[in-house]
Design a protein around this motif. Structure first.
Motif, PDB file in Angstrom:
ATOM      1  N   SER A  54      30.408  29.697  47.981  1.00 25.36           N
ATOM      2  CA  SER A  54      30.246  30.763  46.994  1.00 25.36           C
ATOM      3  C   SER A  54      31.498  31.609  46.906  1.00 25.36           C
ATOM      4  CB  SER A  54      29.054  31.655  47.364  1.00 25.36           C
ATOM      5  OG  SER A  54      27.867  30.901  47.415  1.00 25.36           O
ATOM      6  N   ILE A  55      31.944  31.832  45.663  1.00 22.33           N
ATOM      7  CA  ILE A  55      33.025  32.786  45.432  1.00 22.33           C
ATOM      8  C   ILE A  55      32.396  34.120  45.054  1.00 22.33           C
ATOM      9  CG2 ILE A  55      34.735  31.054  44.830  1.00 22.33           C
ATOM     10  CD1 ILE A  55      34.156  31.496  41.917  1.00 22.33           C
ATOM     11  N   SER A  56      33.149  35.199  45.193  1.00 21.19           N
ATOM     12  CA  SER A  56      32.578  36.534  45.134  1.00 21.19           C
ATOM     13  C   SER A  56      32.577  37.112  43.716  1.00 21.19           C
ATOM     14  CB  SER A  56      33.358  37.472  46.063  1.00 21.19           C
ATOM     15  OG  SER A  56      32.902  38.806  45.925  1.00 21.19           O
ATOM     16  N   VAL A  57      31.472  37.783  43.369  1.00 19.46           N
ATOM     17  CA  VAL A  57      31.393  38.481  42.079  1.00 19.46           C
ATOM     18  C   VAL A  57      32.201  39.775  42.107  1.00 19.46           C
ATOM     19  CG1 VAL A  57      29.134  37.543  41.516  1.00 19.46           C
ATOM     20  CG2 VAL A  57      29.274  39.683  42.792  1.00 19.46           C
ATOM     21  N   PHE A  58      32.842  40.056  43.228  1.00 17.52           N
ATOM     22  CA  PHE A  58      33.740  41.214  43.348  1.00 17.52           C
ATOM     23  C   PHE A  58      34.796  41.220  42.242  1.00 17.52           C
ATOM     24  CE2 PHE A  58      37.812  42.810  45.032  1.00 17.52           C
ATOM     25  CZ  PHE A  58      37.468  44.102  45.405  1.00 17.52           C
ATOM     26  N   TRP A  59      35.163  40.034  41.752  1.00 17.07           N
ATOM     27  CA  TRP A  59      36.263  39.935  40.785  1.00 17.07           C
ATOM     28  C   TRP A  59      35.820  40.107  39.346  1.00 17.07           C
ATOM     29  CZ3 TRP A  59      40.473  40.412  43.382  1.00 17.07           C
ATOM     30  CH2 TRP A  59      40.539  39.938  44.697  1.00 17.07           C
ATOM     31  N   ARG A  60      34.525  40.237  39.111  1.00 13.40           N
ATOM     32  CA  ARG A  60      34.058  40.409  37.741  1.00 13.40           C
ATOM     33  C   ARG A  60      34.468  41.777  37.167  1.00 13.40           C
ATOM     34  NH1 ARG A  60      27.812  38.213  37.688  1.00 13.40           N
ATOM     35  NH2 ARG A  60      28.261  36.005  37.886  1.00 13.40           N
ATOM     36  N   HIS A  61      34.490  41.811  35.836  1.00 10.06           N
ATOM     37  CA  HIS A  61      34.769  43.055  35.106  1.00 10.06           C
ATOM     38  C   HIS A  61      36.149  43.625  35.441  1.00 10.06           C
ATOM     39  CE1 HIS A  61      30.595  42.691  34.129  1.00 10.06           C
ATOM     40  NE2 HIS A  61      30.221  42.872  35.384  1.00 10.06           N
ATOM     41  N   ARG A  62      37.088  42.747  35.689  1.00  7.50           N
ATOM     42  CA  ARG A  62      38.480  43.136  35.905  1.00  7.50           C
ATOM     43  C   ARG A  62      39.338  42.427  34.858  1.00  7.50           C
ATOM     44  NH1 ARG A  62      38.830  45.544  41.021  1.00  7.50           N
ATOM     45  NH2 ARG A  62      37.025  45.120  42.351  1.00  7.50           N
ATOM     46  N   PRO A  63      40.591  42.835  34.696  1.00 10.52           N
ATOM     47  CA  PRO A  63      41.466  42.111  33.759  1.00 10.52           C
ATOM     48  C   PRO A  63      41.464  40.615  34.058  1.00 10.52           C
ATOM     49  CG  PRO A  63      42.535  44.123  34.497  1.00 10.52           C
ATOM     50  CD  PRO A  63      41.270  44.004  35.304  1.00 10.52           C
ATOM     51  N   LYS A  64      41.597  39.807  33.010  1.00 17.55           N
ATOM     52  CA  LYS A  64      41.467  38.364  33.145  1.00 17.55           C
ATOM     53  C   LYS A  64      42.411  37.769  34.191  1.00 17.55           C
ATOM     54  CE  LYS A  64      38.156  37.397  30.308  1.00 17.55           C
ATOM     55  NZ  LYS A  64      36.890  36.820  30.841  1.00 17.55           N
ATOM     56  N   THR A  65      43.640  38.273  34.244  1.00 15.33           N
ATOM     57  CA  THR A  65      44.602  37.755  35.225  1.00 15.33           C
ATOM     58  C   THR A  65      44.115  37.995  36.647  1.00 15.33           C
ATOM     59  OG1 THR A  65      46.424  38.151  33.706  1.00 15.33           O
ATOM     60  CG2 THR A  65      46.986  37.859  36.026  1.00 15.33           C
ATOM     61  N   ILE A  66      43.606  39.225  36.894  1.00 16.55           N
ATOM     62  CA  ILE A  66      43.110  39.559  38.227  1.00 16.55           C
ATOM     63  C   ILE A  66      41.856  38.746  38.540  1.00 16.55           C
ATOM     64  CG2 ILE A  66      42.080  41.392  39.620  1.00 16.55           C
ATOM     65  CD1 ILE A  66      43.962  43.354  38.313  1.00 16.55           C
ATOM     66  N   GLU A  67      40.961  38.633  37.556  1.00 16.45           N
ATOM     67  CA  GLU A  67      39.717  37.887  37.781  1.00 16.45           C
ATOM     68  C   GLU A  67      40.018  36.428  38.147  1.00 16.45           C
ATOM     69  OE1 GLU A  67      35.482  37.013  35.489  1.00 16.45           O
ATOM     70  OE2 GLU A  67      37.315  37.309  34.318  1.00 16.45           O
ATOM     71  N   ARG A  68      40.881  35.783  37.371  1.00 17.55           N
ATOM     72  CA  ARG A  68      41.176  34.373  37.628  1.00 17.55           C
ATOM     73  C   ARG A  68      41.865  34.183  38.983  1.00 17.55           C
ATOM     74  NH1 ARG A  68      41.475  29.603  35.104  1.00 17.55           N
ATOM     75  NH2 ARG A  68      43.045  28.122  35.801  1.00 17.55           N
ATOM     76  N   ASN A  69      42.874  35.013  39.272  1.00 15.84           N
ATOM     77  CA  ASN A  69      43.577  34.876  40.548  1.00 15.84           C
ATOM     78  C   ASN A  69      42.697  35.263  41.725  1.00 15.84           C
ATOM     79  OD1 ASN A  69      46.646  34.141  40.303  1.00 15.84           O
ATOM     80  ND2 ASN A  69      46.211  35.458  38.549  1.00 15.84           N
ATOM     81  N   GLY A  70      41.773  36.198  41.498  1.00 16.70           N
ATOM     82  CA  GLY A  70      40.825  36.545  42.559  1.00 16.70           C
ATOM     83  C   GLY A  70      39.934  35.372  42.911  1.00 16.70           C
ATOM     84  N   TYR A  71      39.387  34.706  41.882  1.00 25.10           N
ATOM     85  CA  TYR A  71      38.570  33.526  42.135  1.00 25.10           C
ATOM     86  C   TYR A  71      39.387  32.411  42.792  1.00 25.10           C
ATOM     87  CZ  TYR A  71      34.754  35.397  39.238  1.00 25.10           C
ATOM     88  OH  TYR A  71      33.729  36.156  38.733  1.00 25.10           O
ATOM     89  N   LEU A  72      40.630  32.242  42.322  1.00 22.52           N
ATOM     90  CA  LEU A  72      41.487  31.229  42.934  1.00 22.52           C
ATOM     91  C   LEU A  72      41.700  31.508  44.416  1.00 22.52           C
ATOM     92  CD1 LEU A  72      44.229  30.664  40.186  1.00 22.52           C
ATOM     93  CD2 LEU A  72      42.605  28.962  41.040  1.00 22.52           C
ATOM     94  N   SER A  73      41.934  32.776  44.751  1.00 27.45           N
ATOM     95  CA  SER A  73      42.169  33.115  46.157  1.00 27.45           C
ATOM     96  C   SER A  73      40.927  32.840  47.000  1.00 27.45           C
ATOM     97  CB  SER A  73      42.597  34.583  46.287  1.00 27.45           C
ATOM     98  OG  SER A  73      41.550  35.464  45.915  1.00 27.45           O
TER      99      SER A  73
END
Length: 617
Positions: A54-73
């Motif tokens: 499971s990846i974290s929903v912590f990255w939702r509702h952020r700028p697209k660049t941050i959201e995508r890189n957050g999920y990647l990390s």
């Protein structure tokens, strides 16, 4: 079926299915585990019983660049870090030791391991640096905010965890003088090379923390997921001897942990299925068998007669299809527990007046469309195209002598008299369709009459899940046939008028089931139409249902099946709803903004697809 337009707007969460699918493909590639699924939860965690991380929903509702890189990390950490470089044995030894602050103890080790693994992955895979840089920047700000709040509220254990995270990133933390001796021990993590090294550091810090702190952490910043000592279930059945010794193995990495679950599931399911096939038993069949002799194979056959014996064929069809079948991994991991039944819908005999009324109203549209399509088919057979660079050589060869660039070829289009196409119509049978049934029946009847008029084979099926009987053990699903491909041009208007609304809808499963059926057909052009009035909703099929449906549509398209979606709504479609369905069905999703538009939109879909078939014939 849950509506996309929920009352509480902040609960109206939609997930980018394409992005999640990309994360799943990446995780499977990095971990070299094609079976691995990716889901979203509050925190990153491992769930081997579901073959998922499971990846974290912590990255939702952020700028697209941050959201995508957050999920990647998250994916990098889970599948390139923890997967092979986190030691299960060290973790279990660490967890097994008694502690007065067990939550803080476990979270400190996971915090330490995250730091160690990020450093390790960044060195081994420099391409991950950008994602981790963004991750660290966002989490530093987050832990600073949490540290201030926890200090203010007196949650000292939580505040220490926040400060411990920040000190590993080189941050100076104010008002932490009491923790300074512990931070001196904590920085030994810079030299940690294994899970055991990290555990040793935490174990040196913990006794002093237990002396200083009166209570454990209130919040959860790190979690492991399922307990690592949880073993995969061993499923016994008659005819198979248990082999306990073969199951005893030392598991050291998360990769081995997941593989043991995956392997055990495959091993336990395969012989059980084989045994059932050999014996002919089914725990779902009604009545069971009276004795061994009753299981003898009987030769049966079904003809395609349109004569007096068709009713007998229908009765045989009903008996053959009434026995439930297991999905057993054939239709996507999200549907492994599905048990499905295929059956003919029971036709109501007292609806003739209603059918005739609807057909009178639709007759002008049906006649006009059939006339137009047949005219186009005739033109297609008769048209001859001259002056071509390739084709048949013309008898007039004079252009070869007098023209600089002669085109002496011609081509006569001569397709088959019947359209080389097959259609299937899947109709959502969930409870929310009850206020749209009459309009849906009229649209389906139009679909049926047009394709009968063109002698095009087609399926019409109502699908639904029994919400009252669904459980972790099994989720009963039903497919109710109104018309089958094998029925040819038979009129099944009575069956169409007899459809009813039921409970839930498992769209991804239904699409995969129909894809499997259409793949057996020889036609060149294959179309699947899905009529629905909302998002997928079934047992354990909420957010993952959206992803499963999107993946099912993508898989069907890869196999040459064009999937079209008609969103049935009694109100104007919002931009949010349109975007949601495009996410699942791509640009092949259209909507009827009012009940009156159902038939009109169905006619438009049929006209467009049939024109494509004729043009490419």
């Amino acid at each position: 079926m849950a509506s996309v337009n929920r009352f509480i707007q902040f609960n109206n969460e939609t997930i980018d299915t394409k992005l999640l699918h990309q994360m799943e493909m990446l995780a499977g590639a990095l971990a070299d585990a094609p079976y691995l699924k990716v889901t979203t939860r509050k925190l990153i965690e491992f769930r081997p019983s579901e073959a998922s991380v499971s990846i974290s929903v912590f990255w939702r509702h952020r700028p697209k660049t941050i959201e995508r890189n957050g999920y990647l990390s998250d994916v990098y950490l889970l599948s390139a870090g923890y997967w092979r470089h986190f030691n299960i044995k060290a973790w279990l030894r660490f967890k097994g030791a008694a502690a007065e602050l067990p939550n803080l103890k476990e979270q400190l080790l996971l915090c330490a391991e995250e730091f160690r693994l990020i450093e390790k992955i960044s060195k081994e895979r420099p391409g991950t640096a950008q994602a981790f840089t963004i991750r660290e920047s966002v989490y530093v700000d987050y832990h600073w905010d949490q540290y201030r709040q926890n200090r203010q509220k007196g949650f000292l254990a939580d505040a220490f965890l926040n400060a411990a995270f920040l000190r590993l990133r080189g941050e100076e933390v104010p008002d932490s003088e009491a923790f300074e001796p512990l931070f001196f021990l904590w920085t030994a993590l810079f030299d940690a090379r294994s899970t055991a090294d990290s555990a040793a550091v935490v174990e040196r810090v913990l006794p002093r923390l237990e002396y200083m702190l009166e209570s454990d952490t209130v919040h959860t910043y790190y979690t492991f997921g399922e307990t690592a000592d949880k073993a995969p279930p061993y499923r016994y059945h008659e005819g198979i001897e248990p082999e306990e010794e073969s199951r005893e193995e030392e598991i050291e990495t998360i990769e081995e942990w997941f593989q043991s679950w995956h392997r055990e599931t495959e091993i336990s399911e395969a012989p059980a299925m084989e045994y059932e096939l050999e014996r002919g038993d089914s725990s779902y069949a009604e009545g069971g068998r009276e004795d061994e002799g009753s299981g003898d194979i009987q030769q049966t056959a079904k003809g395609d007669s349109r004569g007096d014996h068709q009713e007998d064929n229908d009765a045989t069809d009903q008996r053959m299809d009434s026995e439930p079948k297991k999905a057993a991994g054939k239709f996507g991991a999200a549907n492994d527990g599905v048990v499905y039944t295929e059956k003919r819908i029971e036709a109501s005999k007292d609806q003739r007046a209603v059918i005739e009324g609807w057909r009178r109203k639709q007759a002008p549209y049906v006649r006009a469309l059939l006339r137009e399509l047949k005219k186009r088919m005739t033109q297609r057979r008769q048209d001859v195209r001259h002056n071509l660079n390739a084709g048949r050589l013309s008898r007039n060869l004079l252009p070869l002598l007098i023209e600089e660039r002669p085109k002496p070829f011609y081509r006569k289009t001569a397709p088959s008299k019947e359209l080389d196409a097959v259609f299937s119509l899947l109709i959502d049978g969930s409870a929310s369709m009850i206020d749209k049934l009459d309009e849906t029946k009229q649209a389906v009847l139009l679909f049926h009459d047009v394709l009968r008029g063109l002698n095009v084979p087609h399926d019409i099926v109502l699908f639904y899940e029994d919400a009252y009987e669904a459980s972790d053990a099994a989720q009963p699903n039903y497919f109710e046939w109104m018309h089958k491909l094998e029925d040819g041009s038979r009129d099944h208007a009575e069956e169409i008028v007899s459809m009813e609304a039921h409970e839930d809808n498992r769209d991804g499963f239904a699409i995969r089931w129909m894809t499997d059926r259409i793949n057996k057909r020889p036609e060149k052009h294959r179309f699947m139409l899905v009529f629905s009035d909302g998002e997928p909703s079934a047992y354990n099929y909420a957010e993952n249902g959206v992803v499963d449906t999107a993946n099912a549509v993508s898989e069907a398209k890869k196999q040459g099946i064009e999937v079209l979606h008609l969103f049935l709504s009694s109100e104007p479609t919002t931009d949010e709803q349109a975007a949601f369905y495009r996410m699942m069905y791509g640009n092949k999703s259209v909507s009827a903004d009012s009940l009156e538009q159902f038939v009109e939109q169905t006619l438009r879909l049929l006209k467009r697809t049939l024109h494509l078939v004729i043009q490419s014939g």
